[in-house]
Design a protein around this motif. Structure first.
Motif, PDB file in Angstrom:
ATOM      1  N   THR A 207       3.858  -2.619  -2.831  1.00 24.33           N
ATOM      2  CA  THR A 207       2.368  -3.128  -4.328  1.00 24.33           C
ATOM      3  C   THR A 207       1.850  -1.532  -4.012  1.00 24.33           C
ATOM      4  N   ILE A 208       1.323  -0.993  -5.014  1.00 21.69           N
ATOM      5  CA  ILE A 208       0.608   0.636  -4.726  1.00 21.69           C
ATOM      6  C   ILE A 208      -0.586   0.347  -5.842  1.00 21.69           C
ATOM      7  N   GLU A 209      -1.319   1.382  -5.319  1.00 23.63           N
ATOM      8  CA  GLU A 209      -3.209   1.386  -6.475  1.00 23.63           C
ATOM      9  C   GLU A 209      -2.359   2.865  -7.179  1.00 23.63           C
TER      10      GLU A 209
ATOM     11  N   THR B   4       1.655  -5.858 -13.302  1.00 30.08           N
ATOM     12  CA  THR B   4       0.141  -5.194 -12.937  1.00 30.08           C
ATOM     13  C   THR B   4      -0.555  -6.217 -12.675  1.00 30.08           C
ATOM     14  N   PHE B   5      -2.216  -6.011 -12.518  1.00 33.61           N
ATOM     15  CA  PHE B   5      -2.643  -6.559 -11.781  1.00 33.61           C
ATOM     16  C   PHE B   5      -4.305  -5.868 -11.832  1.00 33.61           C
TER      17      PHE B   5
ATOM     18  N   ASN C 259       0.768  -1.245   0.118  1.00 34.30           N
ATOM     19  CA  ASN C 259       0.178   0.020   0.004  1.00 34.30           C
ATOM     20  C   ASN C 259       1.189   0.773   0.240  1.00 34.30           C
ATOM     21  N   GLY C 260       1.415   0.838  -0.849  1.00 34.60           N
ATOM     22  CA  GLY C 260       2.964   2.095  -0.748  1.00 34.60           C
ATOM     23  C   GLY C 260       1.897   3.922  -1.558  1.00 34.60           C
TER      24      GLY C 260
ATOM     25  N   PHE D  42       1.380   9.712  -7.074  1.00 35.04           N
ATOM     26  CA  PHE D  42       2.763   8.806  -6.385  1.00 35.04           C
ATOM     27  C   PHE D  42       4.201   9.348  -7.311  1.00 35.04           C
ATOM     28  N   PRO D  43       4.989   9.611  -6.918  1.00 31.55           N
ATOM     29  CA  PRO D  43       5.964   9.516  -7.473  1.00 31.55           C
ATOM     30  C   PRO D  43       6.512   9.266  -8.622  1.00 31.55           C
TER      31      PRO D  43
END
Length: 101
Positions: free
Chosen positions: A57-59, A76-77, A27-28, A64-65
């Motif tokens: 893991t990020i959404e 990607t999923f 959850n970055g 986001f940088p």
């Protein structure tokens, strides 16, 4: 990430960069300031153990940088659209259990 997890993440990152190992940051997108710090740390670090790996893991998040994404290998999923497709995907990954002996 989030709610004070940055302290633990910094410690584990430093430890694994020097001694080797894998780190997973989940959850970055919830710790955008830390992601900027992480980018600087990765770019500035000279010596990294050969077995060090960083997984995140990020959404999708507009802040986001992008530089962090550009230097990364991405996987990607994308979940199936709709409830029915999601349930089919979930149930297809399950196996039938045997009864206890």
């Amino acid at each position: 990430m989030g709610q004070g997890q940055e302290v633990h993440a910094r410690r584990l990152l430093q430890q694994c960069q020097t001694q080797g190992g894998w780190v997973l940051l989940q959850n970055g997108h919830l710790a955008l300031d830390f992601m900027d710090e992480l980018l600087n740390t990765i770019v500035e670090t000279q010596l990294v153990h050969e077995t060090f790996r960083l997984w995140m893991t990020i959404e999708i998040h507009p802040k986001f940088p992008i530089n962090l994404l550009q230097i990364s290998i991405k996987y990607t999923f994308e979940p199936p659209q709709g409830v029915k497709a999601g349930l089919k995907r979930t149930y297809s990954s399950m196996t039938q259990c045997c009864s206890p002996q």
